[in-house]
Design a protein around this motif. Structure first.
Motif, PDB file in Angstrom:
ATOM      1  N   SER A 169      46.168  -0.788 -93.312  1.00  0.00           N
ATOM      2  CA  SER A 169      44.803  -1.308 -93.352  1.00  0.00           C
ATOM      3  C   SER A 169      43.921  -0.630 -92.311  1.00  0.00           C
ATOM      4  N   GLU A 170      44.464  -0.422 -91.128  1.00  0.00           N
ATOM      5  CA  GLU A 170      43.671   0.159 -90.034  1.00  0.00           C
ATOM      6  C   GLU A 170      43.371   1.639 -90.260  1.00  0.00           C
ATOM      7  N   GLY A 172      43.339   3.229 -93.442  1.00  0.00           N
ATOM      8  CA  GLY A 172      42.919   3.570 -94.792  1.00  0.00           C
ATOM      9  C   GLY A 172      44.007   4.211 -95.615  1.00  0.00           C
ATOM     10  N   PRO A 212      42.352   0.909-106.916  1.00  0.00           N
ATOM     11  CA  PRO A 212      41.678   0.123-105.871  1.00  0.00           C
ATOM     12  C   PRO A 212      42.588  -0.915-105.229  1.00  0.00           C
ATOM     13  N   THR A 213      43.601  -1.351-105.972  1.00  0.00           N
ATOM     14  CA  THR A 213      44.592  -2.283-105.438  1.00  0.00           C
ATOM     15  C   THR A 213      45.977  -1.854-105.910  1.00  0.00           C
ATOM     16  N   VAL A 232      44.813  -4.311-101.064  1.00  0.00           N
ATOM     17  CA  VAL A 232      43.527  -3.688-101.376  1.00  0.00           C
ATOM     18  C   VAL A 232      43.473  -2.357-100.651  1.00  0.00           C
ATOM     19  N   CYS A 233      43.430  -1.280-101.404  1.00  0.00           N
ATOM     20  CA  CYS A 233      43.484   0.064-100.838  1.00  0.00           C
ATOM     21  C   CYS A 233      42.129   0.445-100.236  1.00  0.00           C
ATOM     22  N   ARG A 234      42.190   1.065 -99.077  1.00  0.00           N
ATOM     23  CA  ARG A 234      40.979   1.586 -98.427  1.00  0.00           C
ATOM     24  C   ARG A 234      41.071   3.099 -98.391  1.00  0.00           C
ATOM     25  N   THR A 235      41.032   3.706 -99.557  1.00  0.00           N
ATOM     26  CA  THR A 235      41.097   5.166 -99.658  1.00  0.00           C
ATOM     27  C   THR A 235      39.768   5.670-100.165  1.00  0.00           C
ATOM     28  N   ASP A 236      39.694   7.008-100.335  1.00  0.00           N
ATOM     29  CA  ASP A 236      38.440   7.591-100.819  1.00  0.00           C
ATOM     30  C   ASP A 236      38.217   7.295-102.294  1.00  0.00           C
TER      31      ASP A 236
END
Length: 244
Positions: A169-170, A172, A212-213, A232-236
């Motif tokens: 999470s921290e 991405g 996205p998830t 929940v993905c925090r990618t580009d």
């Protein structure tokens, strides 16, 4: 479909105690729909110095496993777990690559992390660090990772889920899950839920990078039941290379 993204077979991975057919049956027995055959790819397996021959044996093992899986209703996808010689033996899981990637680059274990990352990204693949906290903490440079793994191998004592969740999470990163099954323990039920239409390992890699998830199935060591977690993905979001 529930797919374990980290599985081995004795035809390549010497630490695995059973051949690919038994590995596949064990996966079916716990309710998995498929596995990524991510056998160990490491320098000390090549005793005769013929790296090209070893690469061919590696991909042949996958093709045999895939063919057997087709006969029993288990999907088998291609992947690799590379032991990084220049990074204290850290293990990087490669998804989204074709068999020819290994055949064309038979000494990938000698690359530095950034070199391997850029090579995999050039073909649209994903680089995930396997079990970063196994026995010791050796998390590699997150700039050159797409994700990290929640590992459910019973011998490790814990999956490190909370630690991996925080790191992912921290930074991405993608969060994946695998059983790292070697048949030296019970077979855990774990993996990632993937769309049933994915046809091969290349499509799995693209899905991991773009979804996205990601819904994980996690069985903590010695726990009777598995549980699901929606990450929940925090990618580009487009699978492109990070700005590094």
């Amino acid at each position: 479909m529930l797919v374990d993204l980290h599985a081995h077979s004795s035809g390549i991975s010497r630490c695995c105690r059973i051949p690919y057919d038994a590995v596949i049956r064990a996966a079916l027995d716990v309710g998995l729909d498929g596995i990524v055959l991510s056998n160990h790819y490491q320098r000390n397996y090549v005793c005769d110095g013929d790296f090209a021959a070893f690469a061919r044996r590696y991909t042949d093992e996958f093709r045999l496993a895939r063919a057997y899986g087709d006969t029993v209703g288990c999907k088998v996808f291609f992947g690799a777990e590379v032991t990084m010689e220049r990074h204290d033996g850290a293990h990087l899981l490669l998804y989204g690559i074709e068999e020819r990637f290994i055949e064309e680059h038979p000494t990938v274990f000698d690359l530095c992390q950034e070199e391997l990352y850029r090579m995999v990204k050039a073909v649209g693949g994903a680089v995930i660090q396997a079990h970063p906290y196994r026995r010791k903490r050796n998390l590699l440079d997150t700039r050159f990772l797409d994700g990290i793994e929640v590992n459910c191998h019973p011998l490790y004592g814990r999956s490190d889920f909370s630690d991996m969740l925080a790191i992912a999470s921290e930074n991405g990163l993608i969060l994946t899950c695998g059983g790292d099954f070697h048949a030296d323990t019970y077979r855990p039920r774990c993996g990632v839920y993937l769309p049933g239409h994915l046809r091969d390992g290349v499509e799995i890699g693209r899905y991991l990078l773009r979804a996205p998830t990601l819904k994980l199935c996690i069985q903590e060591p010695n726990a009777r039941e598995a549980y699901d977690h929606l990450y929940v993905c925090r990618t580009d979001g487009d699978g492109s290379e990070k700005d590094v």
